[in-house]
Scaffold this motif. Structure first.
Motif, PDB file in Angstrom:
ATOM      1  N   SER A  61       0.945  -0.846  -0.215  1.00 18.95           N
ATOM      2  CA  SER A  61       0.227  -0.002   0.017  1.00 18.95           C
ATOM      3  C   SER A  61       0.753   1.121  -0.260  1.00 18.95           C
ATOM      4  CB  SER A  61      -0.690  -0.063   1.201  1.00 18.95           C
ATOM      5  OG  SER A  61      -0.223   0.286   2.487  1.00 18.95           O
ATOM      6  N   ASN A  62       1.961   1.300  -0.440  1.00 22.86           N
ATOM      7  CA  ASN A  62       3.120   1.619   0.467  1.00 22.86           C
ATOM      8  C   ASN A  62       2.817   3.036  -1.533  1.00 22.86           C
ATOM      9  OD1 ASN A  62       5.511   3.929  -0.137  1.00 22.86           O
ATOM     10  ND2 ASN A  62       6.117   2.480   1.186  1.00 22.86           N
ATOM     11  N   GLN A  63       2.352   4.041  -1.216  1.00 22.74           N
ATOM     12  CA  GLN A  63       2.219   5.381  -2.296  1.00 22.74           C
ATOM     13  C   GLN A  63       3.314   5.120  -3.316  1.00 22.74           C
ATOM     14  OE1 GLN A  63      -0.519   5.979  -4.480  1.00 22.74           O
ATOM     15  NE2 GLN A  63      -1.696   4.680  -2.934  1.00 22.74           N
ATOM     16  N   THR A  64       4.474   5.329  -1.947  1.00 21.59           N
ATOM     17  CA  THR A  64       6.316   6.396  -2.894  1.00 21.59           C
ATOM     18  C   THR A  64       6.129   4.840  -3.809  1.00 21.59           C
ATOM     19  OG1 THR A  64       6.490   7.272  -0.763  1.00 21.59           O
ATOM     20  CG2 THR A  64       8.159   6.851  -2.657  1.00 21.59           C
ATOM     21  N   LEU A  65       6.444   3.128  -3.091  1.00 23.69           N
ATOM     22  CA  LEU A  65       7.291   2.859  -4.705  1.00 23.69           C
ATOM     23  C   LEU A  65       6.751   2.678  -5.531  1.00 23.69           C
ATOM     24  CD1 LEU A  65       8.115   0.216  -1.302  1.00 23.69           C
ATOM     25  CD2 LEU A  65       9.504   2.045  -2.313  1.00 23.69           C
ATOM     26  N   MET A  66       5.204   2.852  -5.857  1.00 30.15           N
ATOM     27  CA  MET A  66       4.535   2.849  -7.011  1.00 30.15           C
ATOM     28  C   MET A  66       5.453   3.391  -8.179  1.00 30.15           C
ATOM     29  SD  MET A  66       0.443   2.966  -6.375  1.00 30.15           S
ATOM     30  CE  MET A  66      -0.088   3.229  -7.500  1.00 30.15           C
ATOM     31  N   ALA A  67       6.223   4.526  -8.210  1.00 26.53           N
ATOM     32  CA  ALA A  67       7.373   5.177  -8.567  1.00 26.53           C
ATOM     33  C   ALA A  67       8.152   4.378  -9.361  1.00 26.53           C
ATOM     34  CB  ALA A  67       8.083   6.005  -7.650  1.00 26.53           C
ATOM     35  N   VAL A  68       8.178   3.417  -8.317  1.00 25.61           N
ATOM     36  CA  VAL A  68       9.854   2.078  -8.877  1.00 25.61           C
ATOM     37  C   VAL A  68       9.490   1.930 -10.344  1.00 25.61           C
ATOM     38  CG1 VAL A  68      10.925   0.164  -8.675  1.00 25.61           C
ATOM     39  CG2 VAL A  68      10.335   1.916  -6.950  1.00 25.61           C
ATOM     40  N   PRO A  69       7.627   0.554 -11.352  1.00 23.57           N
ATOM     41  CA  PRO A  69       7.587   0.810 -12.301  1.00 23.57           C
ATOM     42  C   PRO A  69       7.825   1.655 -13.390  1.00 23.57           C
ATOM     43  CG  PRO A  69       5.994   0.532 -10.648  1.00 23.57           C
ATOM     44  CD  PRO A  69       6.953   0.449  -9.475  1.00 23.57           C
TER      45      PRO A  69
END
Length: 463
Positions: A61-69
């Motif tokens: 549910s971490n919004q920041t880590l969605m930036a990775v892909p």
């Protein structure tokens, strides 16, 4: 014996990784094995493992880590659609006619490629395939050519928007809150990925300028090592026969995309995740407009993005298991007692941590170090009063230097895999040494003047 279990577990993980086993499964597997031994001997409380589902849900549910892909997709799309190749061609035509101009062009394009991919291996391999044959053909010294490519490839650690800074920012945010809670601050401040992005701008630009200055000095004092190239020759090899068209189609679009992504984050218009999504869409749009996008290219981009993303998140899971077991054995208390005994206070502890991270950079990638080492040492260092943005930038540049240092530097291995056989490995090793010295000078400068990393975030965000 049992009080040293965290240290024994850490050493076992490093040894197994050196044998070539997958990082994610090594972290989780060895941690669970030690947890089993601890449960049987009564030295480990299994309640620590009960926190694992909450940890994994937090990752999901971490919004920041969605930036990775999104950032990975953006970088791979720019690479597969040959936009990066055209960018290098355009820069070479603009600056190649001056001594060292081709090398400086490679540095600038490598910086932009590193900013878009954020992955050392991808940038070094891409730049090696695109630029190394051209530089050798134009009479550049193999030492200077390979050194410049390896050094600019590692800029993905520090030049925003960088996947390394996204992941490091998320970890440091948790570590900073933990450090403040340990000090009795129950309304803790946070450090965001945007803080690290802005904090990395000045050190990153200084590094690029120093690289360019070194190449220019080599061209000035050793003209045969970095000769000028006739613009007519480069234009003749280009897809376009007019300088204006080359700049219009090859240079401006990718520059606008990267400026838009980074500028939206700095201006506060978009979060890193939103900006990454815009970057992915923009790269796809550019590939479509240039008629470089087809089903085969899209499939390759999606497959590579999925592979990298899965690797990252599997390491997240393994690191979460390792972290819980490490704490269950009292690892944090052990590290804290060691740091307290180190002479020199925070400075001495920081030097030890930087040395350990530098050495681990020979066998671990930045993702593993970020999720295994940083959560252990960062809360203790931050509780000693160190600035989280400064600490993050120091770690990123330190890892960048480690990835460049022979004989184990990852960047050297990547370039060796794509370099012509005529380029000697010894030339590569000698070529990177000046760039390593430049990075060490920047580290020393940051240690003396932390404001190089902290001033701009204070001006932008008022923290």
């Amino acid at each position: 014996m049992m009080e040293f279990m965290p240290l024994i577990m850490f050493i076992c993980i490093c040894l197994v990784l050196m044998l070539g086993f997958p990082v994610a499964f090594t972290l989780g597997g060895i941690a669970l094995a030690f947890a089993g031994i601890g449960i049987l001997t009564g030295t480990f409380d299994p309640a620590f493992l009960e926190a694992l589902p909450n940890r994994l849900f937090g990752l999901m549910s971490n919004q920041t880590l969605m930036a990775v892909p999104f950032f990975v997709f953006m970088g791979v799309m720019l690479q597969k659609s040959k936009i990066a190749e055209d960018l290098l061609e355009s820069m070479s035509i603009l600056f190649g006619r001056w001594p060292g101009g081709l090398g400086i062009s490679v540095t600038v394009v490598g910086m932009l490629m590193a900013a878009s991919t954020g992955i050392v291996g991808a940038t070094v391999v891409t730049m090696g395939l695109i630029s190394l044959p051209t530089m050798i053909k134009q009479g550049y010294s193999p030492k200077l050519a390979t050194g410049a490519i390896c050094a600019t490839g590692t800029l993905g650690q520090i030049i925003p928007p960088s996947i390394a800074l996204v992941i490091l920012g998320d970890v440091l945010s948790s570590a900073y809150q933990q450090a403040q809670l340990s000090m009795g601050i129950f309304s803790p401040k946070t450090v965001s990925v945007g803080d690290l992005f802005v904090g990395a701008i000045i050190p990153g630009l200084i590094l690029v300028l120093l690289y360019g200055l070194y190449i220019y000095c080599v061209a000035l004092f050793k003209p045969n090592a970095a000769p000028a190239v006739k613009r007519e020759e480069l234009i003749a090899q280009s897809k376009h026969d007019h300088l204006g068209l080359i700049i219009l189609f090859g240079l401006i679009p990718p520059l606008l995309l990267i400026i838009a992504v980074l500028g939206s984050i700095i201006a506060g218009v978009a979060t890193p995740t939103e900006a990454a999504a815009v970057g992915a869409f923009g790269a796809t749009l550019l590939a479509t407009l240039r008629r470089q996008l087809n089903l085969e290219t899209l499939r390759d981009v999606c497959q590579q993005t999925t592979q990298v993303t899965c690797m990252v998140f599997m390491i997240f899971i393994g690191a979460a298991i390792f972290s819980l077991v490490f704490r269950g054995f009292g690892g944090e208390e052990l590290i804290q007692s060691v740091f307290n005994d180190i002479p020199g206070g925070p400075l001495g502890a920081m030097l030890v941590v930087m040395l350990v991270i530098f050495l681990l950079g020979f066998i671990l990638d930045f993702i593993e170090i970020t999720f295994v080492v940083v959560p252990i040492v960062a809360p203790i260092l931050l509780a000693m009063g160190l600035d989280p943005v400064w600490l993050g930038i120091m770690i990123a540049i330190n890892l960048q230097t480690s990835f460049l240092t022979p004989p184990f530097g990852f960047a050297l291995f990547y370039l060796r895999g794509v370099a012509p056989k005529s380029v000697a490995t010894s030339d590569m090793y000698k070529g990177v040494i000046p760039f390593i010295i430049i990075q060490l000078l920047l580290l020393i400068g940051l240690a003396i003047w932390p404001e190089l990393a902290t001033w701009l975030p204070e001006q932008v965000y008022g923290n």
